[in-house]
Design an enzyme around this catalytic site. Sequence first.
Site, PDB file in Angstrom:
ATOM      1  N   LYS A 165      -8.785   3.962  -7.229  1.00 44.87           N
ATOM      2  CA  LYS A 165      -9.336   4.905  -8.197  1.00 44.87           C
ATOM      3  C   LYS A 165     -10.684   5.447  -7.728  1.00 44.87           C
ATOM      4  O   LYS A 165     -11.002   6.626  -7.932  1.00 44.87           O
ATOM      5  CB  LYS A 165      -9.468   4.236  -9.557  1.00 44.87           C
TER       6      LYS A 165
ATOM      7  N   GLY B  18       0.816  -1.195   0.000  1.00 46.06           N
ATOM      8  CA  GLY B  18       0.000   0.000   0.000  1.00 46.06           C
ATOM      9  C   GLY B  18       0.855   1.252   0.000  1.00 46.06           C
ATOM     10  O   GLY B  18       2.076   1.191   0.161  1.00 46.06           O
ATOM     11  N   PRO B  19       0.240   2.415  -0.185  1.00 47.81           N
ATOM     12  CA  PRO B  19       0.987   3.679  -0.208  1.00 47.81           C
ATOM     13  C   PRO B  19       1.629   3.963   1.150  1.00 47.81           C
ATOM     14  O   PRO B  19       1.268   3.352   2.164  1.00 47.81           O
ATOM     15  CB  PRO B  19      -0.090   4.721  -0.542  1.00 47.81           C
ATOM     16  N   PRO B  20       2.574   4.885   1.196  1.00 50.86           N
ATOM     17  CA  PRO B  20       3.183   5.248   2.487  1.00 50.86           C
ATOM     18  C   PRO B  20       2.157   5.864   3.430  1.00 50.86           C
ATOM     19  O   PRO B  20       1.275   6.604   3.019  1.00 50.86           O
ATOM     20  CB  PRO B  20       4.261   6.281   2.095  1.00 50.86           C
ATOM     21  N   GLY B  21       2.309   5.543   4.712  1.00 50.44           N
ATOM     22  CA  GLY B  21       1.486   6.178   5.728  1.00 50.44           C
ATOM     23  C   GLY B  21       0.119   5.593   5.935  1.00 50.44           C
ATOM     24  O   GLY B  21      -0.719   6.218   6.584  1.00 50.44           O
ATOM     25  N   VAL B  22      -0.163   4.384   5.401  1.00 46.23           N
ATOM     26  CA  VAL B  22      -1.504   3.807   5.583  1.00 46.23           C
ATOM     27  C   VAL B  22      -1.538   2.809   6.736  1.00 46.23           C
ATOM     28  O   VAL B  22      -2.587   2.220   7.003  1.00 46.23           O
ATOM     29  CB  VAL B  22      -1.995   3.133   4.286  1.00 46.23           C
ATOM     30  N   GLY B  23      -0.403   2.579   7.422  1.00 44.52           N
ATOM     31  CA  GLY B  23      -0.425   1.740   8.624  1.00 44.52           C
ATOM     32  C   GLY B  23       0.062   0.325   8.425  1.00 44.52           C
ATOM     33  O   GLY B  23      -0.363  -0.567   9.162  1.00 44.52           O
ATOM     34  N   LYS B  24       0.949   0.094   7.460  1.00 42.00           N
ATOM     35  CA  LYS B  24       1.408  -1.283   7.224  1.00 42.00           C
ATOM     36  C   LYS B  24       2.232  -1.811   8.415  1.00 42.00           C
ATOM     37  O   LYS B  24       2.011  -2.931   8.885  1.00 42.00           O
ATOM     38  CB  LYS B  24       2.244  -1.333   5.944  1.00 42.00           C
ATOM     39  N   THR B  25       3.160  -1.003   8.898  1.00 46.09           N
ATOM     40  CA  THR B  25       4.005  -1.451  10.005  1.00 46.09           C
ATOM     41  C   THR B  25       3.196  -1.639  11.276  1.00 46.09           C
ATOM     42  O   THR B  25       3.383  -2.614  12.011  1.00 46.09           O
ATOM     43  CB  THR B  25       5.138  -0.433  10.239  1.00 46.09           C
TER      44      THR B  25
ATOM     45  N   SER C 141      -4.304   1.615 -18.351  1.00 48.94           N
ATOM     46  CA  SER C 141      -5.649   1.922 -17.856  1.00 48.94           C
ATOM     47  C   SER C 141      -6.199   3.208 -18.454  1.00 48.94           C
ATOM     48  O   SER C 141      -7.252   3.676 -18.023  1.00 48.94           O
ATOM     49  CB  SER C 141      -5.637   2.035 -16.320  1.00 48.94           C
TER      50      SER C 141
END
Length: 800
Positions: A750, A385-392, A707
């Site tokens: 999107k 996912g994009p940076p800052g979405v809470g993966k860690t 796309s």
Amino acid sequence: MSDQDTDYIEHVAEDAAESRGTGLVLPDQNLPDKLYLLPINNRPFFPAQVMPVVVNESPWHETIERVANTQHKALSLFYVDGPMPADGELDPDHLPATGCAVRIHHAVREDGKIQFIAQGLRRVRITQWLSHKPPYLVEVEYPHSPADERDEVRAYAMALINAIKELLPLNPLYSEELKNYLNRFSPNDPSPLSDFAAALTSAKGPELQDILDTTGILRRMEKVLVLLRKEIDVARLQGEITAEVNRNIGEHQRTFFLKEQLKIIQKELGMSKDDRTADIEQFRQRLEGKTLPDAAAQRIEEELNKLSVLETGSPEYAVTRNYLDWATALPWGIVHPDRIDLKRARRILDRDHDGLEDVKSRILEFLAVGAFRGTISGSIILLVGPPGVGKTSIGRSIAESLDRPFYRFSVGGMRDEAEIKGHRRTYIGAMPGKFVQALKDVGVMNPVIMLDEIDKLGASHQGDPASALLETLDPEQNSQFLDHYLDLRLDLSNVLFVCTANTLDSIPAPLLDRMDVIRLSGYISEEKLAIAKHHLWPRQLERAGLRKSQLRISDKALREVIEGYAREAGVRNLDKQLGKLVRKSVVKLLEEPDTRISIKPADLKRLLGTPAFRTEKQLKGIGIITGLAWTSMGGATLPVEATRIHTLNRGFKLTGQLGDVMKESAEIAYSYLCANLASYKADRAFFDEAFVHLHVPEGATPKDGPSAGITIASALLSLARQQPPRSGLAMTGEITLTGHVLPVGGIREKVIAARRQSIHELILPEANRGDYEELPAYLRDGMTVHFASHFRDVAKRLFD
């Protein structure tokens, strides 16, 4: 200086002091009015001094010889500040006003130097230079210090004597003879007393020259007393420092001797062990309670036997000991019991994360399978996912829900495969790989290990870490993971690996094939608002030490921050903006402690500046279509513009930093419309004589991906029909040469991008209907979506 010279100095000094004390004037004290001059550069010479003087034989040997041939043996010494000239050339203007007439004794020539004992006699001043080259001869006068019998002078004399007596015990350089020499000075003759006191100090040359230039006895004694007090303070401080150093050294020596004695006593009584025996016992104690594989147990036993015969000072002993330190520190056979409770896991995930419902459901499904099997192993989760979405933070929540230890390290930029599999023991400074270090730190064989930024692995001449990870992350192989340093098989099959990445493009296909991919999309405004209220804002207040009652922010202000200052997919920038609000508010609270601050939308421009994002108006007009794109930072809207430049010749121009895939999509769309314009009620000859320019704005940003086909075709069709398309509508999908619409990826991102731009009507490929219907209800709420299987369906929605 020899003992004979020392005795001679003391004898001369005693005679001089006795002559001063009795007031007698020796016959040879009638000094001449012409003296030879000798410069000295260490410090001025005083009339009360008797000290050895050393000068270079060249150019001063002739001066000494001429003085020695005189009856009075007198010489004038003048202080020169700075290095002595090698040729002896002196500048009369640079000499001080006052020097000292001395009588030389016991002159000796040795090793290019001349040494003699100088007995200070009187102050002397130059009246005329008789010779301007060595040997220097000058006419002199002897300034007289008028007698001063005031009680103040006697008081100063007693103060000088007491100060000198106070200084003598503090400095071991002053001998007992000097103490006796001091007792012979009389307070009734303070001039030699003040000169003697000044000569005792370690003051700099210019300060001492100032004393020598002062003929007034009271003023001279004042200056000397100041120098003596400084000397006493420095000597006392030096003594304290020396005593402290000696005390510390004494304590260390005493501790060392006692420890050595204790070792000998313990050894005699059989109570102590040498370093080798202590190391071996420590390693065996570590292995107690652990279940080692047979190969590992045999290898460690061999190394222990090897350690027992090596000398403790040999390099091989250090290598073997370091190996055993790592091998015995691993948690062989120690497994932390899992606590698989789905309700508890749901509470932890809901507590730590707002939104991400589909991600949390996917994680709960993964835990449910583990609960059904009774163990969680053999799975590698990849959070994309994009940076800052809470993966860690999701990885931490998974570890907490299982009640397992958590270990995280980043593999971004890693270029050496030895970081994964360890170095060979033959190398200097060899160490095990990261996974061995992780197991040693957590103390169990089944932790949760997070590999951050796995899409940013590098490669170099030192190997390919991505290939080294294949064995580690393969459930079929990692039960026999081999670390090069230990050269032992480790069972990593019970470890739960959680990897994170921003995109899948740079992850090698064999490595990606071993992972279970879970996608994290960006947040919409409602989700960001909930995250800011429940997590980000309370955390910022806690970091600043503020109470909720001191600083508040309204929901409208939070929404303005989200829309105007932090519109990216993640919440990291939102956290920074909230931190900026808190910092600026703290400044005001320090100035007015009793203030209660409430941040409203009107305050944001003053606190955060001009908004970085403004409400973007959707571009409208002939040949303008809004498309939807996916990037590693989340979804984004992508306007496409087409215009006819002229009709002189046929042509098709593309700009906007388009990649190869988008260029091919544009060529396909152009070819399809050229062949089928008539079926869309447009002039079939429009493109035969038109030079068309197609542009995707923000030309500095590279764009690529399959796309944008129907978006480009729609822009070209609008241009050919000379009819603007319907407004408030965006689309995504790929087109074929026959007009069919192909499915695309990133539907969730999107849709979120469209909602962020307040676009609520979309055209999506028919093949993506299932992807859209799987989206959460709050994302689909208020959206009108048209599904197209052929470009005719798109044209109908655009142009009725």
